[in-house]
Design an enzyme around this catalytic site. Sequence first.
Site, PDB file in Angstrom:
ATOM      1  N   ASN A 120      34.844  69.590  60.851  1.00 17.59           N
ATOM      2  CA  ASN A 120      35.117  70.905  60.243  1.00 17.59           C
ATOM      3  C   ASN A 120      33.814  71.441  59.663  1.00 17.59           C
ATOM      4  O   ASN A 120      32.757  70.803  59.741  1.00 17.59           O
ATOM      5  CB  ASN A 120      36.211  70.781  59.170  1.00 17.59           C
ATOM      6  CG  ASN A 120      36.704  72.133  58.686  1.00 17.59           C
ATOM      7  OD1 ASN A 120      37.011  73.020  59.497  1.00 17.59           O
ATOM      8  ND2 ASN A 120      36.766  72.337  57.392  1.00 17.59           N
ATOM      9  N   LYS A 121      33.883  72.594  59.071  1.00 17.62           N
ATOM     10  CA  LYS A 121      32.714  73.300  58.521  1.00 17.62           C
ATOM     11  C   LYS A 121      31.839  72.387  57.676  1.00 17.62           C
ATOM     12  O   LYS A 121      32.348  71.580  56.899  1.00 17.62           O
ATOM     13  CB  LYS A 121      33.219  74.497  57.713  1.00 17.62           C
ATOM     14  CG  LYS A 121      32.155  75.370  57.108  1.00 17.62           C
ATOM     15  CD  LYS A 121      31.123  75.862  58.088  1.00 17.62           C
ATOM     16  CE  LYS A 121      31.701  76.630  59.272  1.00 17.62           C
ATOM     17  NZ  LYS A 121      30.702  76.854  60.348  1.00 17.62           N
ATOM     18  N   ARG A 134      30.060  78.675  71.935  1.00 17.50           N
ATOM     19  CA  ARG A 134      30.004  77.829  70.733  1.00 17.50           C
ATOM     20  C   ARG A 134      30.478  76.422  71.123  1.00 17.50           C
ATOM     21  O   ARG A 134      31.480  76.289  71.818  1.00 17.50           O
ATOM     22  CB  ARG A 134      30.888  78.394  69.602  1.00 17.50           C
ATOM     23  CG  ARG A 134      30.359  79.715  69.046  1.00 17.50           C
ATOM     24  CD  ARG A 134      31.008  80.092  67.731  1.00 17.50           C
ATOM     25  NE  ARG A 134      30.553  79.240  66.638  1.00 17.50           N
ATOM     26  CZ  ARG A 134      31.103  79.248  65.417  1.00 17.50           C
ATOM     27  NH1 ARG A 134      32.131  80.044  65.154  1.00 17.50           N
ATOM     28  NH2 ARG A 134      30.638  78.467  64.468  1.00 17.50           N
ATOM     29  N   ARG A 173      35.798  84.308  64.579  1.00 15.75           N
ATOM     30  CA  ARG A 173      35.442  82.902  64.415  1.00 15.75           C
ATOM     31  C   ARG A 173      36.693  82.155  63.955  1.00 15.75           C
ATOM     32  O   ARG A 173      37.739  82.764  63.773  1.00 15.75           O
ATOM     33  CB  ARG A 173      34.234  82.689  63.490  1.00 15.75           C
ATOM     34  CG  ARG A 173      33.982  83.674  62.414  1.00 15.75           C
ATOM     35  CD  ARG A 173      35.028  83.746  61.367  1.00 15.75           C
ATOM     36  NE  ARG A 173      35.257  82.437  60.784  1.00 15.75           N
ATOM     37  CZ  ARG A 173      36.352  82.058  60.169  1.00 15.75           C
ATOM     38  NH1 ARG A 173      37.385  82.880  60.014  1.00 15.75           N
ATOM     39  NH2 ARG A 173      36.496  80.851  59.684  1.00 15.75           N
ATOM     40  N   GLY A 174      36.546  80.842  63.770  1.00 18.51           N
ATOM     41  CA  GLY A 174      37.722  80.021  63.465  1.00 18.51           C
ATOM     42  C   GLY A 174      38.271  79.481  64.784  1.00 18.51           C
ATOM     43  O   GLY A 174      38.462  80.252  65.744  1.00 18.51           O
ATOM     44  N   ALA A 175      38.531  78.171  64.806  1.00 18.13           N
ATOM     45  CA  ALA A 175      38.825  77.522  66.082  1.00 18.13           C
ATOM     46  C   ALA A 175      39.964  78.173  66.884  1.00 18.13           C
ATOM     47  O   ALA A 175      39.787  78.501  68.070  1.00 18.13           O
ATOM     48  CB  ALA A 175      39.106  76.040  65.832  1.00 18.13           C
ATOM     49  N   ASP A 181      37.916  71.934  63.397  1.00 19.11           N
ATOM     50  CA  ASP A 181      37.451  72.491  64.674  1.00 19.11           C
ATOM     51  C   ASP A 181      37.696  71.531  65.827  1.00 19.11           C
ATOM     52  O   ASP A 181      37.751  71.935  66.982  1.00 19.11           O
ATOM     53  CB  ASP A 181      35.970  72.853  64.585  1.00 19.11           C
ATOM     54  CG  ASP A 181      35.805  74.073  63.697  1.00 19.11           C
ATOM     55  OD1 ASP A 181      35.770  73.910  62.467  1.00 19.11           O
ATOM     56  OD2 ASP A 181      35.788  75.194  64.251  1.00 19.11           O
ATOM     57  N   GLN A 193      32.044  81.871  54.500  1.00 16.13           N
ATOM     58  CA  GLN A 193      33.398  82.194  54.988  1.00 16.13           C
ATOM     59  C   GLN A 193      34.441  82.094  53.873  1.00 16.13           C
ATOM     60  O   GLN A 193      35.461  82.781  53.903  1.00 16.13           O
ATOM     61  CB  GLN A 193      33.797  81.248  56.130  1.00 16.13           C
ATOM     62  CG  GLN A 193      33.099  81.514  57.442  1.00 16.13           C
ATOM     63  CD  GLN A 193      31.883  80.631  57.611  1.00 16.13           C
ATOM     64  OE1 GLN A 193      31.218  80.278  56.638  1.00 16.13           O
ATOM     65  NE2 GLN A 193      31.574  80.289  58.839  1.00 16.13           N
TER      66      GLN A 193
HETATM   67  O1  MRU Z   1      31.984  78.579  62.005  1.00 10.50           O
HETATM   68  P1  MRU Z   1      33.410  79.006  61.844  1.00 10.50           P
HETATM   69  O2  MRU Z   1      33.617  80.066  60.816  1.00 10.50           O
HETATM   70  O3  MRU Z   1      34.057  79.326  63.170  1.00 10.50           O
HETATM   71  O4  MRU Z   1      34.120  77.689  61.297  1.00 10.50           O
HETATM   72  C1  MRU Z   1      35.472  77.718  60.971  1.00 10.50           C
HETATM   73  C2  MRU Z   1      35.966  76.456  60.412  1.00 10.50           C
HETATM   74  O5  MRU Z   1      35.217  75.494  60.232  1.00 10.50           O
HETATM   75  C3  MRU Z   1      37.434  76.355  60.168  1.00 10.50           C
HETATM   76  O6  MRU Z   1      37.702  75.504  59.095  1.00 10.50           O
HETATM   77  C4  MRU Z   1      38.104  75.790  61.434  1.00 10.50           C
HETATM   78  O7  MRU Z   1      37.737  76.534  62.563  1.00 10.50           O
HETATM   79  C5  MRU Z   1      39.555  75.792  61.308  1.00 10.50           C
HETATM   80  S1  MRU Z   1      40.177  77.409  61.476  1.00 10.50           S
HETATM   81  C6  MRU Z   1      41.832  77.431  61.431  1.00 10.50           C
END
Ligand code: MRU
Length: 369
Positions: A253-254, A90, A53-55, A243, A202
Amino acid sequence: MQVDGKPWRTIWLEPDGWSVGVIDQTRLPHRFETRRLATLADAAAAIATMVIRGAPLIGATAAYGMCLALREDASDDGVERAHAALLATRPTAVNLRWALDEIVAAVRNRPRDERVAAAYARAAAISEEDVAINRALGRNGAKLIEAIAAKKNGAPVNILTHCNAGWLATVDVGTAIAPVYTAHDAGVPVHVWVDETRPRNQGASLTAWELNHHGVPHRVVADNTGGHLMQRGLVDMAIVGADRVTANGDVCNKIGTYLKALAARDNGVPFYIGLPSPTIDFTIAEGRGIPIEERGGDEVATMTGETADGRIETVRVVPKGSAVANYAFDVTPARLVTGLITERGVLAASRDALAKAFPERAAAGRAAE
Ligand code: MRU
């Protein structure tokens, strides 16, 4: 980054030269396990179930997912089907679409028998570019930390972060946490407030695990603690990831990021976003247009952890009769953002600043509108 003295990236080619290895992030922080992805379905499932996960890492995994798909079917139809299957995994992180489009562009005008090699070459380049971008971003953001440190007489700079935007969210180095690692490695005293980041934790599970392994002082706090810390002067700056950043500088973002940005504004705490340029979506004018992922209710209704005797267990924390909602992301308006830390410098969160710093991407974005 190092795990127990051994260098790791989050994604790699296995010794067979074609299948893909990843760290299984659903098992952290209690177990360090890897998974092998050998098919398009494996890659799509790894993204959808958040094994990775993570963009930026979603983008890199999708790129390799295209490679795995093309090994089976390199026809135009095959390319289109793989693109659609991976894009559906996603909805919010735009790095996914960016990486898929990059692979399609790399193979589109080639004969079928050259497509697999071209896809692997572009996927490897995407991974290397991610690392180089994050290193540059880390250097640019570290200057902000150093400037605050210079006024603190040796006291640590207190940085609040949300979710995980460290190396686990990227191929290596991280985005929001890259400046922290860069400053820490240069001897600047830092201390990180890590939001736990419900529902999937996370922050508590991944960011804390990373910072532990890198020896960065930190404390995990319950999600709602940030406002209190800021009121007491215990936060010098916030840095979070993104994201998707729209053409006007709005930041998705999250879930929970927006509330931290509001608290930061009320308390005069600078609120920065660390983002690599593939996270900018010049095709969307403002944050309202971003699709916000809604995930299964189990993530809210349950929690997973390690029992005292070392078993991983999932327990329910919400009464069986209660419905739950699980919005995975929110949008922080550009007006609440102090600056966007990118590989090309720290920018104002504005249309002009983004378009000026990334003219080639802004032009491509306008063409795609
Ligand atoms: O749902 P996730 O864990 O994929 O969400 C991740 C985030 O929101 C991060 O802050 C974002 O992807 C930036 S990662 C460098």
